[in-house]
Motif scaffolding. Structure first.
Motif, PDB file in Angstrom:
ATOM      1  N   GLY A  88      36.413  52.539  30.420  1.00  0.00           N
ATOM      2  CA  GLY A  88      35.051  52.593  30.928  1.00  0.00           C
ATOM      3  C   GLY A  88      34.982  52.284  32.405  1.00  0.00           C
ATOM      4  O   GLY A  88      36.001  52.066  33.085  1.00  0.00           O
ATOM      5  N   ALA A  89      33.750  52.294  32.885  1.00  0.00           N
ATOM      6  CA  ALA A  89      33.512  52.178  34.321  1.00  0.00           C
ATOM      7  C   ALA A  89      33.362  50.733  34.770  1.00  0.00           C
ATOM      8  O   ALA A  89      33.296  50.456  35.955  1.00  0.00           O
ATOM      9  CB  ALA A  89      32.262  52.964  34.689  1.00  0.00           C
ATOM     10  N   ILE A  90      33.354  49.824  33.796  1.00  0.00           N
ATOM     11  CA  ILE A  90      33.011  48.436  34.130  1.00  0.00           C
ATOM     12  C   ILE A  90      34.054  47.796  35.060  1.00  0.00           C
ATOM     13  O   ILE A  90      33.706  47.043  35.968  1.00  0.00           O
ATOM     14  CB  ILE A  90      32.793  47.621  32.826  1.00  0.00           C
ATOM     15  N   GLY A  91      35.341  48.153  34.827  1.00  0.00           N
ATOM     16  CA  GLY A  91      36.407  47.597  35.659  1.00  0.00           C
ATOM     17  C   GLY A  91      36.231  47.983  37.110  1.00  0.00           C
ATOM     18  O   GLY A  91      36.311  47.133  38.020  1.00  0.00           O
ATOM     19  N   ALA A  92      35.945  49.273  37.334  1.00  0.00           N
ATOM     20  CA  ALA A  92      35.782  49.777  38.701  1.00  0.00           C
ATOM     21  C   ALA A  92      34.578  49.127  39.358  1.00  0.00           C
ATOM     22  O   ALA A  92      34.621  48.758  40.543  1.00  0.00           O
ATOM     23  CB  ALA A  92      35.604  51.297  38.659  1.00  0.00           C
ATOM     24  N   MET A  93      33.492  48.972  38.551  1.00  0.00           N
ATOM     25  CA  MET A  93      32.275  48.374  39.109  1.00  0.00           C
ATOM     26  C   MET A  93      32.557  46.941  39.562  1.00  0.00           C
ATOM     27  O   MET A  93      32.115  46.504  40.628  1.00  0.00           O
ATOM     28  CB  MET A  93      31.152  48.396  38.062  1.00  0.00           C
ATOM     29  N   LEU A  94      33.300  46.238  38.722  1.00  0.00           N
ATOM     30  CA  LEU A  94      33.617  44.842  39.029  1.00  0.00           C
ATOM     31  C   LEU A  94      34.477  44.756  40.290  1.00  0.00           C
ATOM     32  O   LEU A  94      34.205  43.952  41.193  1.00  0.00           O
ATOM     33  CB  LEU A  94      34.341  44.224  37.826  1.00  0.00           C
ATOM     34  N   SER A  95      35.506  45.627  40.366  1.00  0.00           N
ATOM     35  CA  SER A  95      36.390  45.633  41.520  1.00  0.00           C
ATOM     36  C   SER A  95      35.598  45.909  42.784  1.00  0.00           C
ATOM     37  O   SER A  95      35.809  45.277  43.820  1.00  0.00           O
ATOM     38  CB  SER A  95      37.468  46.716  41.381  1.00  0.00           C
ATOM     39  N   ALA A  96      34.646  46.884  42.683  1.00  0.00           N
ATOM     40  CA  ALA A  96      33.850  47.241  43.859  1.00  0.00           C
ATOM     41  C   ALA A  96      33.051  46.053  44.339  1.00  0.00           C
ATOM     42  O   ALA A  96      32.911  45.830  45.546  1.00  0.00           O
ATOM     43  CB  ALA A  96      32.918  48.396  43.502  1.00  0.00           C
ATOM     44  N   ARG A  97      32.563  45.271  43.412  1.00  0.00           N
ATOM     45  CA  ARG A  97      31.739  44.123  43.809  1.00  0.00           C
ATOM     46  C   ARG A  97      32.572  42.972  44.384  1.00  0.00           C
ATOM     47  O   ARG A  97      32.131  42.253  45.258  1.00  0.00           O
ATOM     48  CB  ARG A  97      30.939  43.620  42.600  1.00  0.00           C
ATOM     49  N   LEU A  98      33.823  42.793  43.847  1.00  0.00           N
ATOM     50  CA  LEU A  98      34.645  41.664  44.271  1.00  0.00           C
ATOM     51  C   LEU A  98      35.547  42.024  45.438  1.00  0.00           C
ATOM     52  O   LEU A  98      36.145  41.155  46.064  1.00  0.00           O
ATOM     53  CB  LEU A  98      35.512  41.193  43.097  1.00  0.00           C
ATOM     54  N   GLY A  99      35.712  43.332  45.697  1.00  0.00           N
ATOM     55  CA  GLY A  99      36.549  43.750  46.826  1.00  0.00           C
ATOM     56  C   GLY A  99      37.990  43.949  46.444  1.00  0.00           C
ATOM     57  O   GLY A  99      38.768  44.509  47.202  1.00  0.00           O
ATOM     58  N   SER A 100      38.400  43.457  45.224  1.00  0.00           N
ATOM     59  CA  SER A 100      39.770  43.703  44.774  1.00  0.00           C
ATOM     60  C   SER A 100      39.767  43.812  43.255  1.00  0.00           C
ATOM     61  O   SER A 100      38.825  43.378  42.607  1.00  0.00           O
ATOM     62  CB  SER A 100      40.688  42.550  45.209  1.00  0.00           C
ATOM     63  N   ALA A 101      40.835  44.407  42.703  1.00  0.00           N
ATOM     64  CA  ALA A 101      40.853  44.672  41.265  1.00  0.00           C
ATOM     65  C   ALA A 101      41.098  43.428  40.442  1.00  0.00           C
ATOM     66  O   ALA A 101      41.775  42.516  40.895  1.00  0.00           O
ATOM     67  CB  ALA A 101      41.939  45.703  40.965  1.00  0.00           C
ATOM     68  N   ARG A 102      40.462  43.370  39.253  1.00  0.00           N
ATOM     69  CA  ARG A 102      40.742  42.306  38.288  1.00  0.00           C
ATOM     70  C   ARG A 102      41.099  42.999  36.982  1.00  0.00           C
ATOM     71  O   ARG A 102      40.558  44.050  36.654  1.00  0.00           O
ATOM     72  CB  ARG A 102      39.490  41.435  38.034  1.00  0.00           C
ATOM     73  N   GLU A 103      42.005  42.371  36.268  1.00  0.00           N
ATOM     74  CA  GLU A 103      42.336  42.952  34.961  1.00  0.00           C
ATOM     75  C   GLU A 103      41.178  42.692  34.004  1.00  0.00           C
ATOM     76  O   GLU A 103      40.644  41.600  33.978  1.00  0.00           O
ATOM     77  CB  GLU A 103      43.605  42.290  34.417  1.00  0.00           C
ATOM     78  N   ILE A 104      40.804  43.685  33.283  1.00  0.00           N
ATOM     79  CA  ILE A 104      39.638  43.515  32.393  1.00  0.00           C
ATOM     80  C   ILE A 104      39.902  44.176  31.060  1.00  0.00           C
ATOM     81  O   ILE A 104      40.464  45.258  30.974  1.00  0.00           O
ATOM     82  CB  ILE A 104      38.363  44.077  33.069  1.00  0.00           C
ATOM     83  N   ARG A 105      39.528  43.468  29.970  1.00  0.00           N
ATOM     84  CA  ARG A 105      39.746  44.025  28.617  1.00  0.00           C
ATOM     85  C   ARG A 105      38.447  43.946  27.830  1.00  0.00           C
ATOM     86  O   ARG A 105      37.831  42.874  27.800  1.00  0.00           O
ATOM     87  CB  ARG A 105      40.806  43.174  27.874  1.00  0.00           C
TER      88      ARG A 105
END
Lengths: 243, 445
Positions: free
Chosen positions: B99-116
């Protein structure tokens, strides 16, 4: 010997002309024949004709036109003959002023009877009082169509009449407000002298009253004149059609 | 495609209306379902954004403080409906990220986080708007954080006015469909009516050639057919009239010649033969002319009609008795009715030696019975004697004359009046012919 009535036969068929002249002569008439309208007018000038037997289909002018022309000029009675048995032809023939109508092939004796009946009827009255022909006789809301031989009530209901009823009514309508004796009526209808105690006319009058919804105890249309006869108490209008 | 029509109402109008309505309902349902899905997607996307915001906020706040203080800080965070807990490595959900939630989160934090995503909703797509129950997110430094929903998130209920709008649309569409179906079936009804009238009256006015192309063409075709039938019938009548006219002239000559025969017996026999021939011509013409009668319909005094016939018959020496009375004038064709009755009376006198007329009348039907005291008709022949030119017993009728048309003509005239002619043998012997004439409502004067 009394003078014989003279009949003019107008027919384009030579054999029928010859046979009819023959037949009428044998039966105490004088008979003259014409093959078309032109000959008919000639014959009318030459002979004292009492009645014309006219075929509906003629080579030059058709019988209906001739009949109308004849009517315009004289009161000479006309009996139409036709080889078409259509009801409408009969009506048209009567409308054109024919006194009666026979379909070919007819019984020659029937022809004789009709000729005699027409002559009797037209002679019952002097010529100046002879009613002019009109298709419909209207009286007191009723209307008698002489072409269709049909009586129509004031409420529009067609009231069929028997031959006897029709003839009686026709005679009464031809003489409105004139007392007609039993003998006279019997003679005009049946062509015979009334026998003593002859009640036939009274029976017919009472039937006709019933048809006209006239109360027989207190009749308003056909009144009894005690000791004299009957009278139609209504004025009669002659019209081209019943309205 | 075969559709079984059994069970469906027989009226074309109802059938078409039902089919149209069914189609409309399915179409409406389908579009509703699609709209519902679309709406849910939009809603869930909006929720996803909102969720991502919250998660980013929490992640940022927790990452900013030391790992030891995090569990105490959790309580101060505003989560709304969400539960946020710290979990250990072995508690982490094994579902693959999607899903898109990972990308949305990364966009907000400025870097990627692992998400499950959390289990349970693993197989469920976004289609129905149900998001996963929660997510496990790995903070920088390896600590896992679990966001889980307090409750299952359903898409919002449909607003009431939307349902109302749908109902109104459905009603309008239904009304329009009915109108359209009526428009289509009305000309058919008129056509059927015209065909019915044509059966009774060849001179019926032509159909109006108006309306849509198909209707107009059907009306035109019908009118052409009517004209053709009329022409055929008229031609036949003309031919017959010509033949009968040409026959009448020699017959007239013969009739006159017969009068010249001196042998009285021979003369009478010839006259009888000639009369029979003339009668044949007359009845045949009558029959063929029969139903195209253009006679006007008018109220008739039936009692006067029967009385006049009885009186006329009396003159010919045939007494006819009359029983009963018509209660009101009957609206019909006078000449035709008289001919029908005359035929029945003639028949009764010919085969049954006498004729008794009986009238039964009520508001619905006028019945005129003509009864005789003859031998009647074989039961098997009853139905056939009204067929034209049919004679049950050739020898009998050759002695009595006739063409075998009298009853057919009477029957046709009864049918012309919407009635019927019913023949039956009487229990006490003899035939009873019943002329049934319906009194049409409103036709009375």
């Amino acid at each position: 010997m009394e003078k014989r009535d003279c009949i003019l036969i107008v027919d384009d068929e030579p054999e029928i002309r010859r046979l009819l002249v023959d037949y009428l002569t044998r039966n105490n008439f004088e008979a003259v024949a014409a093959r078309d309208g032109r000959e008919m007018w000639q014959a009318l000038e030459r002979h004292a004709i009492d009645l014309v037997v006219l075929d509906l289909m003629l080579p030059d002018t058709d019988g209906l036109t001739l009949c109308r022309e004849l009517r315009a000029k004289s009161n000479l009675p006309v009996l139409m003959l036709t080889a078409l048995g259509e009801e409408t032809d009969r009506i048209v023939g009567i409308e054109m002023g024919a006194d009666d109508y026979l379909v070919k092939p007819f019984n020659p004796r029937e022809l004789l009877a009709r000729i005699k009946s027409i002559l009797r009827r037209t002679r019952a009255l002097p010529p100046n009082l002879r009613p002019e022909s009109a298709r419909c006789l209207c009286f007191a809301g009723w209307c008698l169509d002489t072409a269709e031989r049909l009586l129509t009530a004031p409420d529009g209901v067609a009231t069929p009449l028997s031959g006897g009823e029709y003839r009686l009514l026709h005679i009464l309508l031809d003489h409105p407000n004139r007392v007609l004796s039993r003998d006279r009526l019997t003679e005009m209808i049946h062509g015979r002298e009334a026998e003593a105690y002859d009640r036939a006319i009274d029976v017919q009058v009472s039937r006709l009253r019933q048809r006209l919804r006239d109360d027989s105890r207190e009749p308003k249309l056909i009144k009894t004149v005690r000791g004299e006869g009957y009278v139609l108490a209504a004025s009669v209008q002659r019209q081209a059609s019943c309205i | 495609m075969h559709l079984s029509w059994r069970g469906l109402p027989s009226s074309l109008f109802v059938r078409m209306a039902l089919i149209l309505l069914l189609g409309l309902l399915v179409a409406q349902g389908l579009s509703f379902w699609l709209q519902w899905g679309e709406r849910a997607t939009v809603v869930s996307q909006a929720r996803g954004q909102n969720f991502a915001d919250r998660m980013a906020e929490a992640v940022r706040a927790l990452e900013a403080i030391a790992p030891a203080e995090r569990s105490a800080a959790l309580a101060t965070l505003p989560y709304g409906d969400w539960q946020v807990t710290l979990i250990t490595e072995d508690q982490v959900s094994q579902n693959p990220p999607r899903g898109a939630i990972g990308a949305m989160l990364s966009a907000r934090l400025g870097s990627a986080r692992e998400i499950r995503p959390l289990g349970g909703a693993a197989g469920m797509g976004m289609m129905h708007g149900n998001m996963p129950r929660g997510f496990d997110v790995r903070l920088q430094g390896g600590q896992w954080l679990r966001f889980s929903g307090a409750r299952e998130l359903a898409p919002p209920a449909l607003p009431r006015d939307l349902i109302l709008r749908l109902a109104v649309t459905l009603m309008i569409v239904t009304a329009v469909a009915m109108l359209a179906v009526r428009q289509a079936t009305q000309p058919l009804k008129q056509l059927a009516q015209a065909a019915d009238t044509l059966g009774r009256d060849l001179d019926a006015p032509a159909l109006a050639e108006a309306g849509p192309t198909e209707t107009r063409r059907a009306a035109q075709a019908f009118n052409r057919m009517q004209a053709r039938i009329k022409r055929l019938v008229n031609e036949r009548s003309r031919a017959l009239a010509a033949v009968s006219h040409d026959l009448r002239t020699p017959l007239t000559r013969l009739r006159l010649r017969a009068e010249l025969v001196d042998d009285e017996k021979l003369r009478d026999q010839m006259a009888a033969d000639l009369d029979a021939m003339a009668a044949m011509i007359d009845t045949t013409l009558d029959y063929l002319r029969g139903l195209q009668t253009s006679e006007a319909v008018r109220p008739i005094d039936i009692n006067a009609l029967l009385a006049s016939m009885s009186e006329d018959a009396l003159v010919l020496g045939r007494p006819i008795s009359i029983q009963g009375q018509a209660l009101a004038p009957y609206t019909g064709r006078l000449l035709a009715l008289r001919r029908a009755l005359q035929n029945l009376v003639d028949n009764a006198v010919k085969y049954g030696a006498c004729a008794h007329l009986r009238i039964e009348d009520d508001a619905n039907e006028l019945r005129i019975m003509v009864e005789d005291e003859g031998p009647g008709i074989e039961p098997g022949e009853l139905a056939r004697v009204t067929e034209p030119y049919y004679r049950p017993d050739a020898s009998r009728s050759s002695a009595t004359g006739g063409v075998g048309l009298g009853l057919s003509i009477a029957k046709d005239i009864a049918l012309l009046h919407g009635g019927n002619l019913v023949l039956a043998n009487r229990a006490q012997g003899g035939l009873c012919a019943t002329l049934k004439l319906p009194r049409v409502a409103g036709a009375a004067p």
